[in-house]
Design an enzyme around this catalytic site. Structure first.
Site, PDB file in Angstrom:
ATOM      1  N   ASP A   1      -4.865   0.030   1.155  1.00 51.40           N
ATOM      2  CA  ASP A   1      -5.048  -0.704   2.421  1.00 51.40           C
ATOM      3  C   ASP A   1      -5.118  -2.216   2.217  1.00 51.40           C
ATOM      4  O   ASP A   1      -6.003  -2.882   2.758  1.00 51.40           O
ATOM      5  CB  ASP A   1      -6.344  -0.254   3.123  1.00 51.40           C
ATOM      6  CG  ASP A   1      -6.518   1.258   3.153  1.00 51.40           C
ATOM      7  OD1 ASP A   1      -5.507   1.965   3.239  1.00 51.40           O
ATOM      8  OD2 ASP A   1      -7.681   1.713   3.108  1.00 51.40           O
TER       9      ASP A   1
ATOM     10  N   GLU B   1      -2.395   4.835  12.361  1.00 52.57           N
ATOM     11  CA  GLU B   1      -3.474   3.937  11.939  1.00 52.57           C
ATOM     12  C   GLU B   1      -2.861   2.663  11.353  1.00 52.57           C
ATOM     13  O   GLU B   1      -1.650   2.450  11.400  1.00 52.57           O
ATOM     14  CB  GLU B   1      -4.354   4.627  10.892  1.00 52.57           C
ATOM     15  CG  GLU B   1      -3.590   5.057   9.641  1.00 52.57           C
ATOM     16  CD  GLU B   1      -4.359   6.005   8.753  1.00 52.57           C
ATOM     17  OE1 GLU B   1      -5.394   6.536   9.180  1.00 52.57           O
ATOM     18  OE2 GLU B   1      -3.905   6.228   7.607  1.00 52.57           O
TER      19      GLU B   1
END
Length: 317
Positions: free
Chosen positions: A31, A200
């Site tokens: 991420d 997401e």
């Protein structure tokens, strides 16, 4: 004999990784948010580990996109009393000489303590301290789990935060001091902007006065994780899916997603910073952070990203 030795040395350099720059940092990290501060490149990633061990953030800085310095534990649960586990997907932004790190914690569900928090520091590398002593956003609004927040500064100086898991994405308008959210002109606090196939990992940037909204699709633990995008005239959309730009390549890696985009400060070059899972690895947390070039065609559409092992270097080097 000398020529043979020289050739062997050259081949050895290539074989044993001297020409290989992906992954850009050692260890399992995911991420990643890439950003530039004062002509220095920064990466703020998730420490990829089981939720109970995912309780701190490291940061990495570089002048050339190749050599990275590690800044350890810029924030951890000792500084965020309400966060117990699963700290992930940091997003850092500078305002008025302060650096604000937004993060998700506790893998929160409705009625639980957790969600999106914010910490502040005087330097990008911290140390950061909890700004509020509680989550900034905790409730499930429009079906969006409060995770994967991205802070975006618009052309007029307004600050918005895009966030959301569970296949829903919201945008909120931030207060000037980042201590909370404030209503939009129409009185709404939360606007849902979920595009087709969104899962997401939202990200936004501006290129040639157009808003490029990007997100991750598929399952983060599987090989089909990927990145798609939309182009709009407004930071609120509508965001109509254009195409996938990053996905698995069975010759390089799988599970490529949850990315960010960096523009070089002194050149018209863009880079995508993302995580992927090496071939042969199947563990959910076996994710590495990589950088490759992001390019556009003559009409402004993003070209499919080719994952590489060689990576990138500073555009002016």
């Amino acid at each position: 004999m000398k020529k043979k030795i020289s050739l062997f040395v050259c081949l050895s350099f290539m074989t044993f990784g001297f020409a290989q720059q992906n992954p850009v940092i050692k260890g399992w990290y995911a991420d990643p948010e890439g950003i530039v501060y004062n002509n220095t490149y920064w990466i703020f990633p998730t420490y990829s580990a089981p939720y109970e061990k995912q309780i701190f953030f490291d940061a990495f800085s570089s002048k050339d996109l190749v050599h990275w310095d590690k800044h350890e534990r810029i924030l951890d649960t000792a500084a965020v009393r309400w966060a117990k586990k699963a700290m992930w997907a940091p997003s850092v932004i500078e305002k008025d000489g302060k650096y604000y790190l937004f993060f998700g914690a506790n893998d929160v569900h409705q009625g639980e303590v957790g969600g999106i928090g914010v910490a502040v520091a005087d330097k990008p590398e911290g140390p950061y301290k909890d700004l509020l002593g509680k989550p900034l956003i905790q409730d499930i609004i429009n079906g969006a789990q409060p995770i994967d927040q991205f802070m975006f500064k618009d052309k007029d100086g307004s600050y918005y935060m895009y966030y959301g898991g569970w296949k829903h994405c919201n945008v909120v308008r931030m207060k000037d001091d980042f201590t909370g959210i404030q209503p939009f002109p129409d009185g709404q606090l939360y606007k849902e902007v979920t595009p087709e196939n969104y899962v997401e990992g939202p990200f936004m940037f501006i290129h040639n006065d157009k808003y490029y909204f990007m997100w991750s699709e598929g399952g983060w633990t599987g090989p089909d994780y990927k990145v798609a995008y939309a182009i709009a005239d407004s930071p609120f959309g509508p965001f109509e899916r254009v195409s996938t730009v990053l996905e698995q390549d069975l010759t390089i890696a799988v599970g490529a997603g949850h990315h960010s985009v960096i523009k070089a400060p002194d050149a018209d070059k863009y880079f995508i910073v993302y995580h992927r899972r090496p071939i042969g690895k199947t563990g959910a947390n076996e994710r590495e952070t990589c950088i490759d070039e992001l390019k556009f065609d003559k009409d402004g559409y993003i070209l499919p990203v080719k994952m590489t092992s060689s990576g990138v270097s500073h555009p002016l080097k």
